[in-house]
Write a protein that holds these residues in place. Structure first.
Motif, PDB file in Angstrom:
ATOM      1  N   SER A   1       1.145  -1.569  -0.336  1.00  0.00           N
ATOM      2  CA  SER A   1      -0.253  -0.374  -0.130  1.00  0.00           C
ATOM      3  C   SER A   1       1.242   0.972  -0.250  1.00  0.00           C
ATOM      4  CB  SER A   1      -0.825   0.126   1.407  1.00  0.00           C
ATOM      5  OG  SER A   1      -1.713   1.116   0.857  1.00  0.00           O
ATOM      6  N   PRO A   2       1.715   1.130  -0.882  1.00  0.00           N
ATOM      7  CA  PRO A   2       2.438   2.353  -1.856  1.00  0.00           C
ATOM      8  C   PRO A   2       2.033   4.224  -1.141  1.00  0.00           C
ATOM      9  CG  PRO A   2       2.702   1.974  -3.229  1.00  0.00           C
ATOM     10  CD  PRO A   2       1.385   1.136  -2.610  1.00  0.00           C
ATOM     11  N   LEU A   3       3.092   5.318  -0.489  1.00  0.00           N
ATOM     12  CA  LEU A   3       2.018   5.813   0.337  1.00  0.00           C
ATOM     13  C   LEU A   3       2.541   6.901  -0.632  1.00  0.00           C
ATOM     14  CD1 LEU A   3       3.139   6.663   3.904  1.00  0.00           C
ATOM     15  CD2 LEU A   3       0.822   6.708   3.227  1.00  0.00           C
ATOM     16  N   PHE A   4       3.855   6.962  -1.331  1.00  0.00           N
ATOM     17  CA  PHE A   4       3.592   7.643  -3.174  1.00  0.00           C
ATOM     18  C   PHE A   4       3.908   6.798  -4.237  1.00  0.00           C
ATOM     19  CE2 PHE A   4       5.874   9.014   1.167  1.00  0.00           C
ATOM     20  CZ  PHE A   4       5.891  10.108   1.315  1.00  0.00           C
ATOM     21  N   GLY A   5       4.190   7.180  -5.168  1.00  0.00           N
ATOM     22  CA  GLY A   5       4.164   7.101  -5.974  1.00  0.00           C
ATOM     23  C   GLY A   5       5.758   5.780  -6.447  1.00  0.00           C
ATOM     24  N   PHE A   6       5.712   5.424  -5.802  1.00  0.00           N
ATOM     25  CA  PHE A   6       6.969   4.656  -6.296  1.00  0.00           C
ATOM     26  C   PHE A   6       6.769   2.847  -5.436  1.00  0.00           C
ATOM     27  CE2 PHE A   6       9.053   6.898  -2.725  1.00  0.00           C
ATOM     28  CZ  PHE A   6       9.170   6.003  -1.885  1.00  0.00           C
ATOM     29  N   THR A   7       7.787   2.653  -5.477  1.00  0.00           N
ATOM     30  CA  THR A   7       7.758   0.777  -4.783  1.00  0.00           C
ATOM     31  C   THR A   7       9.024   0.384  -4.802  1.00  0.00           C
ATOM     32  OG1 THR A   7       7.561  -0.511  -6.556  1.00  0.00           O
ATOM     33  CG2 THR A   7       5.211   0.250  -5.227  1.00  0.00           C
TER      34      THR A   7
ATOM     35  N   VAL B   1      -1.596   9.805   8.969  1.00  0.00           N
ATOM     36  CA  VAL B   1      -0.651  10.908   8.846  1.00  0.00           C
ATOM     37  C   VAL B   1       0.159  10.083   9.446  1.00  0.00           C
ATOM     38  CG1 VAL B   1      -0.063  12.624  10.324  1.00  0.00           C
ATOM     39  CG2 VAL B   1      -2.400  12.700   9.661  1.00  0.00           C
ATOM     40  N   ALA B   2       0.574   9.135  10.282  1.00  0.00           N
ATOM     41  CA  ALA B   2       1.228   8.188  11.631  1.00  0.00           C
ATOM     42  C   ALA B   2       1.814   7.306   9.981  1.00  0.00           C
ATOM     43  CB  ALA B   2       0.643   7.027  12.117  1.00  0.00           C
ATOM     44  N   ARG B   3       1.384   6.978   9.321  1.00  0.00           N
ATOM     45  CA  ARG B   3       1.917   5.869   8.315  1.00  0.00           C
ATOM     46  C   ARG B   3       2.790   6.898   7.834  1.00  0.00           C
ATOM     47  NH1 ARG B   3      -0.795   3.592   3.362  1.00  0.00           N
ATOM     48  NH2 ARG B   3       1.048   2.145   3.182  1.00  0.00           N
ATOM     49  N   TYR B   4       3.026   8.081   7.829  1.00  0.00           N
ATOM     50  CA  TYR B   4       3.958   9.309   7.309  1.00  0.00           C
ATOM     51  C   TYR B   4       4.782   9.580   8.140  1.00  0.00           C
ATOM     52  CZ  TYR B   4       1.476  10.450   2.795  1.00  0.00           C
ATOM     53  OH  TYR B   4       0.489  10.190   1.556  1.00  0.00           O
ATOM     54  N   VAL B   5       4.405   9.931   8.538  1.00  0.00           N
ATOM     55  CA  VAL B   5       4.947   9.927  10.167  1.00  0.00           C
ATOM     56  C   VAL B   5       6.229   8.055  10.006  1.00  0.00           C
ATOM     57  CG1 VAL B   5       6.014  10.554  12.655  1.00  0.00           C
ATOM     58  CG2 VAL B   5       3.831  11.240  11.200  1.00  0.00           C
ATOM     59  N   HIS B   6       5.868   7.834  10.355  1.00  0.00           N
ATOM     60  CA  HIS B   6       6.566   6.252  10.339  1.00  0.00           C
ATOM     61  C   HIS B   6       7.829   6.302   8.762  1.00  0.00           C
ATOM     62  CE1 HIS B   6       7.032   2.559  12.316  1.00  0.00           C
ATOM     63  NE2 HIS B   6       7.349   1.658  11.078  1.00  0.00           N
ATOM     64  N   PHE B   7       6.929   6.340   7.818  1.00  0.00           N
ATOM     65  CA  PHE B   7       7.999   6.158   6.520  1.00  0.00           C
ATOM     66  C   PHE B   7       9.070   7.035   6.850  1.00  0.00           C
ATOM     67  CE2 PHE B   7       9.356   7.488   2.885  1.00  0.00           C
ATOM     68  CZ  PHE B   7       8.769   6.281   2.514  1.00  0.00           C
ATOM     69  N   ALA B   8       9.005   8.781   7.073  1.00  0.00           N
ATOM     70  CA  ALA B   8       9.729   9.664   7.327  1.00  0.00           C
ATOM     71  C   ALA B   8      10.751   9.042   8.379  1.00  0.00           C
ATOM     72  CB  ALA B   8       9.407  11.105   7.980  1.00  0.00           C
TER      73      ALA B   8
END
Length: 206
Positions: free
Chosen positions: A46-52, A169-176
């Protein structure tokens, strides 16, 4: 025996990293690599951005397998991390190694590092840049664990999830936080290769 020879011998025999630091360091290293690799496979589902991430560098082959690796490494990392942080505070190692940190010293050491003038002779003391990076990565480690819990159990930890601004938002924080850890590892490993005696110290302690 000359003074220089005595100083060299003392440096070689002085304990830089006690046993508990070395054990925790290498356990953390393995657990973090497993979590990053499996995390990339989970992200690909379940990608957050346009890449895997390429499957060659991801761990688990599929979402279920990646989750199993991720949770297994998570418990190792959390337990080992708690032991490391507790001993770091109890023994005073964090205070001695990471404090004080001043903006002026960080700027001066950053300039010295960029101009290849930063000394790595005394491994028993961290320069200001190292202090900032190590203190920062401890903070990032705490945030990535908390954001991970918010993602893993958003209902059971709904207050924590809400603190991050919600599940998405937690997913984005986790990715960062993951990206920050990967960046830290690149710098950390590069410096270890450039200054081999620092790697020897983390293996032998001296």
């Amino acid at each position: 025996m000359s003074v220089q020879a005595i100083a060299t011998r003392t440096e070689r025999t002085a304990v830089i990293h006690p046993v508990w630091v070395r054990i925790a360091h290498w356990i953390n290293a393995v657990a973090i690599l497993v979590m990053i690799g499996s995390g990339w496979q989970i992200y690909d589902a379940s990608p957050l951005f346009g890449f895997t991430f390429p499957r060659q560098i991801a761990l688990g082959q599929w979402l279920g397998g990646a989750l199993q690796w991720h949770f297994a490494a998570m418990w190792v990392l959390v337990v080992n991390g708690l032991v490391y942080v507790t001993l770091g505070f109890v023994t005073g190692r964090f205070r001695r190694k990471l404090l004080p940190i001043s903006p002026g010293a960080v700027l001066a050491d950053t300039k010295a590092a960029l101009t290849f003038k930063l000394s790595h002779e005394d491994l028993s003391h961290y320069n200001a840049v190292q202090k900032l990076l190590y203190a920062g990565i401890l903070l990032v480690g705490a945030v990535i664990v908390l954001s991970g819990l918010a993602i893993w159990k958003p209902v059971q930890f709904q207050e924590l999830t809400a603190l991050f601004g919600g599940y998405d938002v937690a997913r984005y924080v986790h990715f960062a936080c993951m990206a920050a850890i990967v960046g830290f590892l690149v710098v950390h490993v590069s410096l270890a290769l450039l200054v081999p005696k620092s790697l020897r110290a983390m293996v032998a302690g001296k």
